[in-house]
Design a protein around this motif. Structure first.
Motif, short mmCIF file in Angstrom:
data_model
loop_
_atom_site.label_atom_id
_atom_site.label_comp_id
_atom_site.label_asym_id
_atom_site.label_seq_id
_atom_site.Cartn_x
_atom_site.Cartn_y
_atom_site.Cartn_z
N UNK A 133 0.70 -1.21 -0.03
CA UNK A 133 0.04 0.08 -0.02
C UNK A 133 0.68 1.09 -0.04
N UNK A 134 0.25 2.36 -0.10
CA UNK A 134 0.90 3.80 -0.37
C UNK A 134 0.12 4.72 0.62
N UNK A 135 0.58 5.52 1.61
CA UNK A 135 -0.02 6.29 2.26
C UNK A 135 0.46 7.73 2.20
N UNK A 136 -0.50 8.95 2.26
CA UNK A 136 -0.04 10.12 2.48
C UNK A 136 0.06 10.62 3.98
N UNK A 137 1.01 11.12 4.40
CA UNK A 137 1.01 11.55 5.84
C UNK A 137 1.13 12.95 5.94
N UNK A 138 0.11 13.69 6.63
CA UNK A 138 -0.11 14.95 6.95
C UNK A 138 0.33 15.46 8.40
N UNK A 206 -8.78 15.96 5.98
CA UNK A 206 -9.42 14.38 6.84
C UNK A 206 -10.81 14.45 6.68
N UNK A 207 -11.55 15.69 6.83
CA UNK A 207 -12.90 15.72 7.07
C UNK A 207 -13.66 15.31 5.53
N UNK A 208 -12.93 15.47 4.68
CA UNK A 208 -13.28 15.14 3.11
C UNK A 208 -12.97 13.49 3.08
N UNK A 212 -9.74 11.62 1.46
CA UNK A 212 -9.12 10.95 2.56
C UNK A 212 -8.84 9.50 2.11
N UNK A 213 -9.92 8.81 1.78
CA UNK A 213 -10.03 7.39 1.45
C UNK A 213 -9.04 6.99 0.21
N UNK A 472 -4.24 24.09 -1.86
CA UNK A 472 -2.92 24.06 -2.16
C UNK A 472 -2.40 22.61 -1.96
N UNK A 473 -2.68 22.16 -0.85
CA UNK A 473 -2.20 20.69 -0.35
C UNK A 473 -3.09 19.75 -1.42
N UNK A 474 -4.44 19.97 -1.36
CA UNK A 474 -5.11 19.19 -2.18
C UNK A 474 -4.54 18.91 -3.45
#
Length: 484
Positions: A133-138, A206-208, A212-213, A472-474
């Protein structure tokens, strides 16, 4: 071991889900459904354990062997601590007048967060390799979390990390420890805001839930249960190092003084208490004193804006881990916690219910230290011991010195004072806070690794006021995903 949300959302989670999720789906924080209780014979048998051995024993209580077999778990923890500079990983220094300083800063970035994040990085890598798997860490950082999180995952192909640092509010060393890491999976953003403001775009993403998924978003801030779990070991090690003898019954009490910002370390201490460790906890804050006001007066409310202090990593007005502490003290009353946190999130003001405030005041003592208090403690420690404290460690030393003053009494239990040993947690090395050392009229002692940072190339992306930081992050996250 199952985990539940502090706000009572449906269902339970295993350690793997709690590790990767950060926040629970209902916006709460993950906590173990039941906290294991250790009896005196077990505590006595653990008293000679090294710090790494304590981490292994404690993690084994909270991580099911079906998820990570015990031998693998121990191997991951050994790997996590292999880069630490001190042979014991953490070290207790005994100074004049009973000042015991537990140095938690012998990792790669000279901060206590290296301890929990190095382990968390190993746990993440184990699951990601297993499942491809791959994850994106904030990560939002007030100083030390960002660099520790980066060090724990740098160069890993199945993780991208996005770190937001508050422009001009970190020390030069803290900033350089983030911006000089030139790796494909490391993305640093220099945000023109304070530590609470930079948390907002992270919460928005995270609320989106669809976003997030899609991008497997997760956080390595101390909302992540794995960090709290590892930090429980600080309190056990401090206790065993400072307790005079474990041959008595009941076991002796040790007071542990915790410099407190987001509340992760003090939450770990509350869990250690719940597990049966006989410790008295003191949360010491800087001028951002919401936890102090909550303990003393039941007032969990914002007080104006974040104040910039010498102990910059503790410049936090919204200590999210208080939610975990209140959940513990309410005996897991998630309905009450949801009501309280919903109220706080709307009004940023909360008067704790009388019963909950009473339990909080019984569990924690508290103290606030000004910049002047910090400077005085740094000077005194140097003059009496030739030992340099960082400003965060000096917050704890300030409390210790205040108790030595004629007529001083701790606010909770004066009868304990005369005989109770005290341990002050030291979250960072003074080498990271050269301006504060100079402000105290002292001379910084700078290791070569930190001096060399100023010669390295830097890379970061500015986030200016008025920009939509979440947008911007998105866009950056979407662009990276398309390139993979």
């Amino acid at each position: 071991m199952e985990y539940v949300s502090t706000r009572g959302g449906p269902g339970t989670a295993g350690f793997e889900r709690a590790l990767f999720s950060g926040y629970a789906p209902d916006g709460g924080l993950f906590m173990p459904r039941a906290v294991p209780r250790l009896e005196a014979p077990t505590l006595r048998s653990w008293s000679s354990f090294s710090y790494p051995r304590l981490v292994k024993e404690l993690c084994a209580l909270f991580v099911a062997a079906e998820l990570i077999p015990r031998s693998v778990l121990e191997d991951l923890i050994d790997r996590a601590f292999s880069r630490f500079r001190h042979k014991d990983v953490v070290h207790l220094t005994r100074l004049k007048d009973g000042l015991n300083v537990l140095e938690l800063w012998h990792g790669a970035t000279y901060a206590f967060k290296d301890l929990s994040l190095s382990c968390t990085g190993q746990f993440l890598q184990y699951f990601l390799e297993k499942k491809q798997k791959h994850v994106t860490i904030l990560v939002g950082t007030s100083g030390d979390t960002g660099s520790s999180a980066i060090e724990s995952v740098r160069g890993q192909k199945n993780m991208d990390i996005f770190v937001l640092l508050p422009h001009g509010l970190c020390t030069q060393t803290q900033e350089l420890q983030m911006t000089t890491i030139i790796e494909e999976n490391v993305h640093v953003f220099d945000a023109h805001g304070n530590s609470d403001e930079i948390d907002e775009p992270i919460k928005e993403l995270f609320a989106d839930t669809d976003f997030a998924r899609k991008h497997n978003l997760m956080s390595l801030n101390s909302i992540n249960w794995s960090r709290i779990m590892v930090q429980i070991a600080h309190h056990f090690y401090a206790y065993f190092q400072c307790a005079p003898s474990l041959d008595t019954s009941p076991l002796p009490v040790v007071e542990i003084v915790v410099p407190t910002g987001g509340g992760g370390n003090v939450t770990a201490g509350c869990i250690a208490q719940k597990m049966g460790l006989p410790i008295q906890l003191v949360a010491v804050v800087n001028s951002n004193d919401i936890i102090h006001r909550a303990v003393q007066h039941g007032d969990f409310s914002l007080s104006g804006s974040v104040k910039a202090t010498l102990a910059s990593a503790m410049d936090i007005q919204e200590p999210y881990n208080m939610e975990r502490i209140l959940w513990l003290l309410s005996d897991g009353d998630s309905s009450l916690i949801k009501t309280l946190m919903d109220q706080f999130n709307v009004s940023k003001s909360l008067k704790l219910p009388e019963d909950l405030h009473r339990k909080l005041a019984q569990t924690l003592d508290s103290c606030a230290a000004s910049d002047e208090d910090i400077v005085r403690a740094m000077r005194r420690c140097w003059e009496e011991n030739g030992y340099l404290l960082c400003p965060h460690s000096a917050v704890a030393a300030h409390y210790h010195y205040a108790q030595l003053a004629p007529g001083a009494l701790p606010s909770n239990d004066a009868s304990l004072f005369c005989s109770t040993p005290r341990c002050c947690l030291a979250p960072a090395s003074a080498a990271k806070f050269q301006d504060a050392v100079l402000r105290a009229g002292l001379v910084p002692d700078i290791p070569p690794e930190i001096s060399a940072l100023t010669t390295l190339e830097t890379r970061s992306t500015p986030l200016k006021r008025g920009e939509d930081w979440a947008k911007v992050l998105r866009e950056h996250i979407e662009e990276l995903a398309q390139r993979r």
